[in-house]
Enzyme design. Structure first.
Site, PDB file in Angstrom:
ATOM      1  N   HIS A   1     -12.377  -1.126  -9.635  1.00 42.32           N
ATOM      2  CA  HIS A   1     -11.678  -0.218  -8.591  1.00 42.32           C
ATOM      3  C   HIS A   1     -12.102  -0.548  -7.263  1.00 42.32           C
ATOM      4  O   HIS A   1     -12.573   0.304  -6.545  1.00 42.32           O
ATOM      5  CB  HIS A   1     -12.070   1.251  -8.723  1.00 42.32           C
ATOM      6  CG  HIS A   1     -11.652   1.826 -10.169  1.00 42.32           C
ATOM      7  ND1 HIS A   1     -12.416   2.804 -10.775  1.00 42.32           N
ATOM      8  CD2 HIS A   1     -10.658   1.622 -10.958  1.00 42.32           C
ATOM      9  CE1 HIS A   1     -11.913   2.890 -11.919  1.00 42.32           C
ATOM     10  NE2 HIS A   1     -10.914   2.143 -12.115  1.00 42.32           N
ATOM     11  N   PRO A   2     -12.026  -1.672  -6.577  1.00 44.13           N
ATOM     12  CA  PRO A   2     -12.512  -2.144  -5.310  1.00 44.13           C
ATOM     13  C   PRO A   2     -11.466  -1.509  -4.299  1.00 44.13           C
ATOM     14  O   PRO A   2     -10.251  -1.550  -4.302  1.00 44.13           O
ATOM     15  CB  PRO A   2     -12.243  -3.820  -5.301  1.00 44.13           C
ATOM     16  CG  PRO A   2     -11.240  -3.854  -6.226  1.00 44.13           C
ATOM     17  CD  PRO A   2     -11.428  -2.725  -7.445  1.00 44.13           C
TER      18      PRO A   2
END
Length: 533
Positions: free
Chosen positions: A470-471
């Site tokens: 989930h960057p």
């Protein structure tokens, strides 16, 4: 495919599909949609269980970004997979539909000075109109939107055991994780339509793919933005061995993700001036925040063997695979109809009354850290740090568009993150020692059950923590006068005209749950902001 368009959208992932679908379908715009990966027609994308095949084995639909060596992780490089296909992450992820907590968006609004429209109430209408939940239709949920959401199609036996165990530990059962409050244990809502994945491409792009006003080009690498003075007028991209130029009479929207979007901006002269000059790139706009503020969720885990198969051990092998394929093909059920992780929970181990900062999963396999020949019937308990305080950065490796950027994840740089993961790892051991889960565990495997001291467990965390994929945050929104803010509250680039960012890069703070639903809602709101000026 050179030419002139009204809008150019870079990236056909979750944000790009929402953006292009609305621009073409509702506003009648001529849109060029550029995707670096291939199309999404492969059968493995449609199957919910295909996530694990795409994420954990070589796949043309996933691009792995290797981080620079992390000093906080004993010099280890970490791989972060990202969708590289039409639909982006929504075509390869585990299809979790979560929005985070109400307080996450309060922090967004505060970062913008208040009254920005980016709080929970400001985003809720977009969540609701996108969502087509099969059983919920109320003030928090939409029941008729194009993005289909449902409870798990199939439950492995381990799911019920885990849920009962967590309730014995005092975590309440929660029937809805998308209403703004996360505390509790329950089933993961999934973006599945019937028995098939419902990606952003399925929900938002497919309805307009026959429209002549949409031009979708796959396997297209955008090399730079085209500027006239301080205005972006188009893009240059490579496709089919040729270099193309396309122009946009209205605006260009970047939706390439938290790694690729800042890379493209910097290649185009938009970013930290000194860094750009290091690579011989002429500075069009000195924006020091481009590439900064990188945030991600990272996990610690516990694996154990079980007294029998309560999950998915060898479900994809031999006769089991044939049986499961037949069951799925004939009835749309069985293990292939599952995302492989049907349950989750949220806790705050420091202050149970506070907003949760740890997300819990239980998987019906032993993963990661074990080679295939070491696998046995077993389980994995995972603790995901969903409110990290550590920050990383994305920088150019060179001025060559074909080279991946330098990704510095920065995990555990804030020492309190490691402290919270240590408490979470000890909590996983408590879970594993609680019935009914304890009664089915035959042998703990990782971390080594002989390691009980803080120093040993901290070393395990550093040597094994992985991304939850989930960057976000590398082109964040911020208030006027904030020198690190890349975007204003209308998602416009500061100091540059005709350019906006609609992907996860725009987030000031990472939501405390899976991010895909938030990316789609933010892009939806972004279209409204763009069309209103």
């Amino acid at each position: 495919m050179s030419g002139a368009f009204d809008y150019i959208v870079v990236g056909a992932g979750s944000a790009g599909c929402v953006t292009a679908g609305r621009l073409v379908g509702e506003h009648g715009a001529r849109v060029l949609l550029l995707e670096q990966g291939p199309g999404d027609s492969h059968a493995v994308i449609r199957m919910p269980a295909g996530s694990f095949k795409m994420l954990f084995a070589p796949s043309p639909f996933v691009k792995h970004y290797a981080s620079v060596p992390q000093s906080e992780l004993a010099g280890r490089s970490v791989s972060v997979p990202q969708g590289n296909v039409v639909g982006g992450g929504s075509s390869v992820n585990v299809m979790a539909y979560t929005r985070g907590s109400r307080l996450d968006y309060q922090r967004w609004d505060e970062a913008l000075g208040g009254g920005s429209g980016w709080d929970w109430e400001g985003l809720l209408p977009y969540f609701r109109r996108q969502e087509g939940h099969v059983r919920l239709d109320n003030v928090a949920h939409g029941g008729s939107g194009p993005l289909k959401v449902r409870d798990p199609n199939y439950l492995a036996p381990i799911a019920g055991v885990f849920l009962k165990t967590m309730q014995r530990l005092g975590l309440p059962f929660r029937d809805d994780f998308a209403g703004g409050d996360l505390h509790g244990i329950g089933y993961i809502p999934t973006t599945i339509d019937g028995a098939k994945r419902c990606s952003a491409a399925d929900a938002f792009l497919r309805p307009v793919q026959g429209d002549a006003r949409l031009t979708l080009v796959c396997k297209a690498q955008v090399t730079r933005l085209l500027l006239e003075g301080s205005r972006v007028i188009g893009v240059e991209y490579a496709e089919g061995g040729k270099l193309h130029r396309a122009t946009a009479s209205a605006e260009v929207v970047l939706a390439a993700g938290a790694f690729a979007t800042p890379k493209l901006l910097m290649l185009s002269g938009i970013g930290p001036a000194d860094h750009l000059r290091e690579h011989g790139i002429a500075v069009a706009a000195d924006l020091p925040g481009v590439g900064q503020n990188l945030q991600d969720h990272n996990v610690t885990f516990l694996t154990a063997e079980t007294r029998g198969n309560y999950g998915y051990y060898r479900a994809d092998k031999g006769r089991n695979l044939v049986r499961n394929l037949l069951h799925y093909g004939l009835f749309g059920g069985g293990p292939i109809a599952s995302n492989g992780a049907e349950t989750m929970g949220f806790v705050n181990l420091t202050d149970p009354s506070a907003d949760p900062d740890i997300q819990l999963y239980c998987l019906g396999v032993m993963w990661p850290g074990l080679a295939a020949e070491q696998q046995k019937p077993g389980l994995t308990l995972m603790a995901n740090l969903v409110k990290p305080l550590s920050r990383g950065a994305v920088r150019l490796r060179s001025a060559d568009p074909a080279e991946d950027p330098l990704v510095d994840l920065g995990w555990l740089r804030d020492t309190s993150d490691e402290d919270r993961l240590l408490r979470a790892l000890r909590y996983l051991r408590e879970i594993a020692a609680t019935d009914p889960l304890a009664s089915i565990i035959s042998a703990p495997r990782l971390p080594d059950p002989q390691v009980t001291d803080d120093a040993g467990l901290r070393a395990f965390i550093r040597s094994s923590t992985e991304s939850n994929y989930h960057p976000v945050g590398t082109c964040r929104m911020g208030r006027d006068g904030d020198p690190m803010a890349v975007l204003d509250a209308r998602l416009r680039l500061r100091g540059i005209e005709g350019l906006r960012v609609f992907d996860a890069s725009m987030m000031p703070v990472i939501p405390s749950a899976n991010t895909n639903a938030t990316v789609m809602a933010a892009a939806d709101k972004g279209v409204d902001l763009m069309m209103s000026g």
